[in-house]
Structures are given as C-alpha cells and as structure tokens.
Design an enzyme around this catalytic site. Sequence first.
Site, short mmCIF file in Angstrom:
data_model
loop_
_atom_site.label_atom_id
_atom_site.label_comp_id
_atom_site.label_asym_id
_atom_site.label_seq_id
_atom_site.Cartn_x
_atom_site.Cartn_y
_atom_site.Cartn_z
N ASN A 1 0.85 -1.18 0.00
CA ASN A 1 0.00 0.00 0.00
C ASN A 1 0.89 1.24 0.00
O ASN A 1 1.46 1.60 1.02
CB ASN A 1 -0.90 -0.04 1.25
CG ASN A 1 -1.77 1.18 1.37
OD1 ASN A 1 -1.87 1.98 0.45
ND2 ASN A 1 -2.41 1.33 2.52
N TRP A 2 1.00 1.85 -1.16
CA TRP A 2 1.91 3.01 -1.29
C TRP A 2 1.27 4.30 -0.78
O TRP A 2 1.92 5.35 -0.76
CB TRP A 2 2.33 3.19 -2.76
CG TRP A 2 3.19 2.08 -3.29
CD1 TRP A 2 3.65 0.98 -2.60
CD2 TRP A 2 3.71 1.95 -4.62
NE1 TRP A 2 4.41 0.19 -3.41
CE2 TRP A 2 4.45 0.76 -4.67
CE3 TRP A 2 3.60 2.72 -5.79
CZ2 TRP A 2 5.10 0.32 -5.83
CZ3 TRP A 2 4.24 2.29 -6.93
CH2 TRP A 2 4.99 1.10 -6.95
N LYS A 3 0.01 4.23 -0.44
CA LYS A 3 -0.71 5.40 0.10
C LYS A 3 -0.50 6.62 -0.81
O LYS A 3 -0.47 6.46 -2.03
CB LYS A 3 -0.26 5.68 1.54
CG LYS A 3 -0.33 4.42 2.41
CD LYS A 3 -0.19 4.70 3.88
CE LYS A 3 -0.28 3.37 4.64
NZ LYS A 3 -0.33 3.55 6.07
N HIS B 1 -9.76 1.41 4.25
CA HIS B 1 -8.52 1.56 5.02
C HIS B 1 -8.77 2.56 6.16
O HIS B 1 -9.52 3.52 6.01
CB HIS B 1 -7.39 2.06 4.12
CG HIS B 1 -6.06 2.01 4.80
ND1 HIS B 1 -5.67 2.99 5.69
CD2 HIS B 1 -5.07 1.11 4.77
CE1 HIS B 1 -4.47 2.68 6.16
NE2 HIS B 1 -4.08 1.54 5.62
N GLU C 1 -7.19 4.94 7.28
CA GLU C 1 -6.92 6.36 6.98
C GLU C 1 -8.11 6.99 6.26
O GLU C 1 -8.39 8.17 6.44
CB GLU C 1 -5.62 6.48 6.18
CG GLU C 1 -4.41 6.26 7.09
CD GLU C 1 -3.23 5.58 6.44
OE1 GLU C 1 -3.17 5.52 5.21
OE2 GLU C 1 -2.36 5.09 7.20
N GLU D 1 -6.00 -4.65 10.47
CA GLU D 1 -4.97 -3.64 10.68
C GLU D 1 -5.31 -2.84 11.93
O GLU D 1 -6.09 -1.87 11.86
CB GLU D 1 -4.91 -2.67 9.49
CG GLU D 1 -4.50 -3.31 8.19
CD GLU D 1 -3.85 -2.29 7.28
OE1 GLU D 1 -2.69 -2.49 6.92
OE2 GLU D 1 -4.49 -1.28 6.94
N GLY E 1 2.03 2.32 10.88
CA GLY E 1 3.04 3.38 10.80
C GLY E 1 3.69 3.73 12.13
O GLY E 1 4.39 4.74 12.23
N SER F 1 2.94 -1.96 10.52
CA SER F 1 4.38 -1.99 10.82
C SER F 1 5.05 -3.32 10.49
O SER F 1 5.96 -3.76 11.20
CB SER F 1 4.62 -1.61 12.28
OG SER F 1 4.22 -0.27 12.51
N GLY G 1 2.73 -1.13 4.37
CA GLY G 1 2.78 0.28 4.01
C GLY G 1 4.22 0.74 3.82
O GLY G 1 4.86 0.44 2.80
N GLY G 2 4.75 1.43 4.82
CA GLY G 2 6.07 2.06 4.73
C GLY G 2 7.16 1.17 4.16
O GLY G 2 7.93 1.59 3.29
P1 PGA Z 1 2.50 0.41 7.70
O1 PGA Z 1 1.08 0.64 6.99
O2 PGA Z 1 3.06 -0.90 7.17
O3 PGA Z 1 3.33 1.59 7.28
O4 PGA Z 1 2.26 0.34 9.16
C1 PGA Z 1 0.19 -0.41 6.77
C2 PGA Z 1 -1.09 0.10 6.19
O5 PGA Z 1 -1.56 1.17 6.58
O6 PGA Z 1 -1.69 -0.55 5.31
#
Ligand code: PGA
Length: 257
Positions: free
Chosen positions: A14-16, A99, A101, A172, A178, A218, A239-240
Amino acid sequence: MSNISSKQKIIIANWKMKLGFRESLSLARKIRQRFKNFSGNVVICPDFVSLYSCGQEIKKSNLKLGAQDAFWQDSGAYTGEISPQTLKTAGCRYVILGHSERRKYLKEDYNLINLKLKKVLAVSALTPVICIGENQKERSQGLVKSVLTRQLQEGLKGVALKADQKVIIAYEPLWAIGSGKVIKNKDLEEISGIIKQFLKKSRSGRGRDKFSIIYGGSVDSKNIKGISQIEGIDGCLVGGASLKPAEFYKICRGMLT
Ligand code: PGA
C-alpha cells in the site's frame, strides 16, 4: 482451511499518497527488476494517477496491480470518484476498501464500505481487500472482539460470493499502522480466531473458504517470519516498508517462500 491459504498467500503493498507519479513509476520498475525470478503472489497499490503506468511497467511480470479505493457506482455525476470497472480496465486485480486512513480522514463508515464492496464484487476478476481494526482505546477497554465483529457484520452485510470470488479481510489495528508497534503473535492468533468465529456463524462451510485473513501494521523484514507462522494468517498489507525494494523483497520472501 481457506482456499487461498498456504498455496496462495499474498503480500499487498500500500503506497498510500507517499509518492509522486515519477517516483511511483521508478519504484514499480525497481520492484519489477528485483522480483524478476519471484513467483509469489505480490500486489502493488500505487495512487490512482500512477496506476495505469505502473500497471504497464509490471505487465510482463508476476506482480499484480491493486487500487487503494473505489467508488460504489458504475458511472455518473460523482466528481472525483473512480469506478471499480475503470480500475479493472486500468489493469487492477485487487482493491483495498475501508482503510483506516479513509475511515479517519474521509469519515468512511462500514455502510459505505459495504456498498463499495458489493460494487467491486459486481466486476468480475476484481478481489476486494476490506480493512478492519480497533484503535488503542478500544483495545485497552477490552472491546477488540465487539469492534471487529461489528465492522465485519456491517461491512459484509448482504454480500454473496459466486463460486470463483473471494474476499480478503485485512486486520490492521490502528495503533500498529506506521507506528513501529507490531501485534504480538498470540494476540494475532486470537484475532484470527475472532474473525473465523464470525465467519463460522455467518457463512456456510464452503462460503467460509472464500475469505482469507491478512495482517497489516508496521510489517517489516524482521517481524515477517513470526507473522508468517501464525495459523490462519494468509498474508500481509505492507505500508512504509513496501517503498524500499530490498526490504520489501525480504518481506515477500519471508511470507511467501
Ligand atoms: P505500515 O502501513 O506498514 O506503514 O504500518 C500499513 C497500512 O496502513 O496498510
């Protein structure tokens, strides 16, 4: 056992909104090169503007394309939105929905996520990835089970799956996204049990097999081995760490080989 269990575990990147167009394209190229001889099920989810070009970049590889969201209508006066059918035409095979966010910043709720899920399923060969998860306060108040059960009830309400369809449930926890904090293996086992129990109550035997459970929050190359050993967890949403090709490759190897 889930039909997309051990044989078809999945890692979804997930590159957001972390990359611009050129950066996305460059990352897609680097990942394609690094994954040249890798046959596991790996999906990259760039932003909408970068989707098509990234899809072209990975077209001849084993990598697959996913979107970070979709709208719940086919077409019409919905300024700024993108339909699932358009995403499919652009090369997507997966769509992340709900998601945390989007729940936080765009106030999406599970009634709306449910509409999106149904519309994604109405387009053949698109697999929805529905996100659920509790926040820190809910966890400390012992509400994890009730929160997840309610999210699943609302999100999956009236969702009927055809023989060839599947839904990926991405657990999640908000406090892990994050933050560098990862859920303990025993807690993740418990979560997988809660989700399975929900599916057992609400779906017939064969219906249950159409769902798989993945973890996000994470995930990195150090914790992936532990996560990969948890019974009932079929993959990860990353994500990250998915923005760093070498690190992302290690994660995929850790989970998928
Ligand atoms: P993260 O994000 O791996 O940076 O914690 C995961 C996500 O929000 O899908």
